[in-house]
Write a protein that holds these residues in place. Structure first.
Motif: not given
Ligand code: ADP
Length: 496
Positions: A97, A134-135, A139, A141, A165-167, A169, A178, A180, A182
């Motif tokens: 994370y 990542l940015e 992705i 969210s 990768v999941y996001k 927020t 935020e 992330y 992984l």
């Protein structure tokens, strides 16, 4: 491709087919594996996102209760502090994370069991690098299925790591969270890679094996074809007697071999007939030419002194020339290549009128014989009138030739079943049983000396037979020696 040998063509097609099959199974297997992996990760992610939701819920609850909130990830829970050292059980199921919190004060990156891209820098810097990476990607969210497979690369060290990768927020009281999540896919990708190499090696090896085996098999299967080729190369017009060895395999090749042998039989027959025809024809022409030459020499010798000999010689020359003309005409008729079905002037007509004409003509021109028109029925056939007339006349002329003066020739024409039958019967010398089959052969004469005196060439019946065949019919003989002969032309009735 077009110039390849047949066996190479067959084997290369098999190899091509194998490659196509391998490629499709390759695509199939890998899509299935990928799909299953995503299913598993998405399911795990569903659990994770629930944990993360609970975490945020707690933060929200605390923020409702207390005016200010401090987040610390140390294992203490007390007073105004939410202390959550491992809020989402990082490490479990190999999840990593990274959390970014934007507050009114600034930006904080919180590594909760983070991805290490660069070992040589501080954890904080490492997190910056990962976050920057990542940015770069957009992705989706807050969804379990919106994860992305990314290859994260550190531009300084060139280290890279494959991640799903999941996001997630959240916004809580002006603080923007935020997270992330992984999942490291390196191990899986390594397995995929090994599988790819294995499949590639198997494909190449399989292709080679299939090429060799199919080449060997097609060579064996095509062996008879090669035999045919070899034989065909050795066959010349001098040697049409060779035949292919016939196998009893019951397949197409056996059929082909048989058909070729039959074709060779027909070719040999027709070639033999042709050469016999040519040698017979030249023989037949040699005699009248020799006679003409003989008489010409007599005239030269006597130099018009002896009128009697001169007259006799000239008559003989004219007679022989007439014979030759007759012979050459018949020869031309039989030899003419264009005498083919398509070149005839066929008409669907009734026949009785033509038969009647022939009968009247004969009665007038051949006074030494009697003619009787026994039956003359009306029926339609498809025929070339000139040719059919020629055939019937030839039969009547033979009937007259081979019967004594004063005897009768009977003509009849009727329909029996699906056939029109025209017959000519005489009371002549007849034909012996052993000659019956041969009288239709070219140049065949039953009794040479006798028929010679009647001006016969031995071609008449061959011509009648050919004409009958051109009309889809045949000729038949019935005869009794010393009693008489009947000749039949049998033709198919025209059906609309
Ligand atoms: P040719 O010009 O010698 O008549 P054909 O082909 O017409 O030749 O006949 C072949 C032979 O068949 C003749 O030589 C003759 O011996 C025999 N033949 C044909 N028609 C008759 C007939 N009506 N009666 C007896 N013999 C016949």
């Amino acid at each position: 491709m077009r110039k390849m040998k047949l066996e190479d063509r067959i084997s290369s097609r098999y190899v091509f087919l194998f490659f196509v099959l391998m490629l499709s199974s390759y695509i199939g297997v890998f899509s299935l594996l990928k799909y299953q992996r995503n299913q598993v990760i998405n399911n795990e992610m569903a659990i994770k996102s629930k944990e993360i939701d609970e975490f945020f819920k707690k933060i929200e609850d605390y923020s409702e209760k207390y005016p200010s909130l401090t987040l610390e990830f140390t294992p203490i829970l007390d007073g105004q502090k939410v202390v959550y050292s491992r809020p989402f059980n990082p490490g479990e199921e190999g999840f990593l994370y990274l959390m970014k919190i934007e507050t009114s004060i600034g930006e904080i990156n919180i590594p909760l069991n983070t991805v290490i891209l660069n070992n040589d820098v501080s954890m904080d810097q490492n997190n910056q690098i990962v976050l920057r990476e990542l940015e770069k990607y957009s992705i989706q969210s807050n969804t379990n299925t919106g994860g992305k497979t990314l290859n994260l690369v550190d531009s300084f060290t060139d280290n890279s790591v494959m991640m799903q990768v999941y996001k997630i927020t959240r916004e809580i009281k002006g603080n923007y969270f935020e997270v992330y999540v992984l999942k490291n896919l390196d191990a899986e990708f390594n397995i995929f890679k090994s599988l790819q190499i294995l499949m590639l090696a198997f494909t190449v090896l399989g292709g080679v094996v299939i090429y060799i085996v199919s080449k060997y098999l097609s060579k064996r299967i095509l062996k008879p074809v090669n035999n045919i080729i070899q034989l065909a190369e050795t066959i010349t017009t001098d040697d049409l007697g060779q035949r292919l060895e016939e196998t009893e395999t019951g397949d197409e090749l056996e059929k082909l071999t048989k058909i070729i042998n039959q074709m060779l039989n027909r070719l040999e027959n027709s070639f033999n007939n042709q050469s016999k025809f040519v040698s017979d024809a030249s023989h037949e022409l040699r005699t009248p030419l020799a006679i003409i030459k003989g008489y010409a020499e007599i005239i030269k010798k006597h130099k018009l002194n002896n009128e009697e000999i001169f007259e006799e010689s000239i008559d003989s020359i004219i007679n022989e020339a007439d014979n030759m003309k007759n012979l050459v005409q018949k020869l031309l008729f039989l030899a003419k290549g264009e005498m083919h079905k398509n070149n005839l002037n066929y008409k669907v007509q009734e026949v009785s009128e033509m038969i009647d004409h022939i009968y009247q003509d004969m009665k007038i021109s051949m006074k030494h014989h009697n003619f009787v028109l026994e039956t003359n029925r009306k029926y339609f056939i498809k025929y070339d009138e000139t040719l059919l007339r020629q055939a019937i006349r030839a039969l009547i002329e033979n009937a007259v030739k081979y019967s004594k003066e004063g005897t009768t020739v009977y003509i009849s024409s009727e329909q029996i079943g699906n056939s029109g039958i025209i017959s000519i019967r005489d009371e002549g010398i007849g034909i012996k049983e052993e000659d019956k089959d041969r009288i239709f052969d070219r140049f065949y004469r039953v009794d040479d000396s006798r028929t010679k005196s009647t001006g016969g060439t031995g071609l008449g019946l061959a011509i009648v037979q050919r004409i009958s065949e051109l009309h889809g019919g045949k000729i038949k003989v019935e005869s009794q020696y010393n009693v008489g002969t009947t000749m039949y032309i049998i033709l198919p009735i025209y059906k609309k």
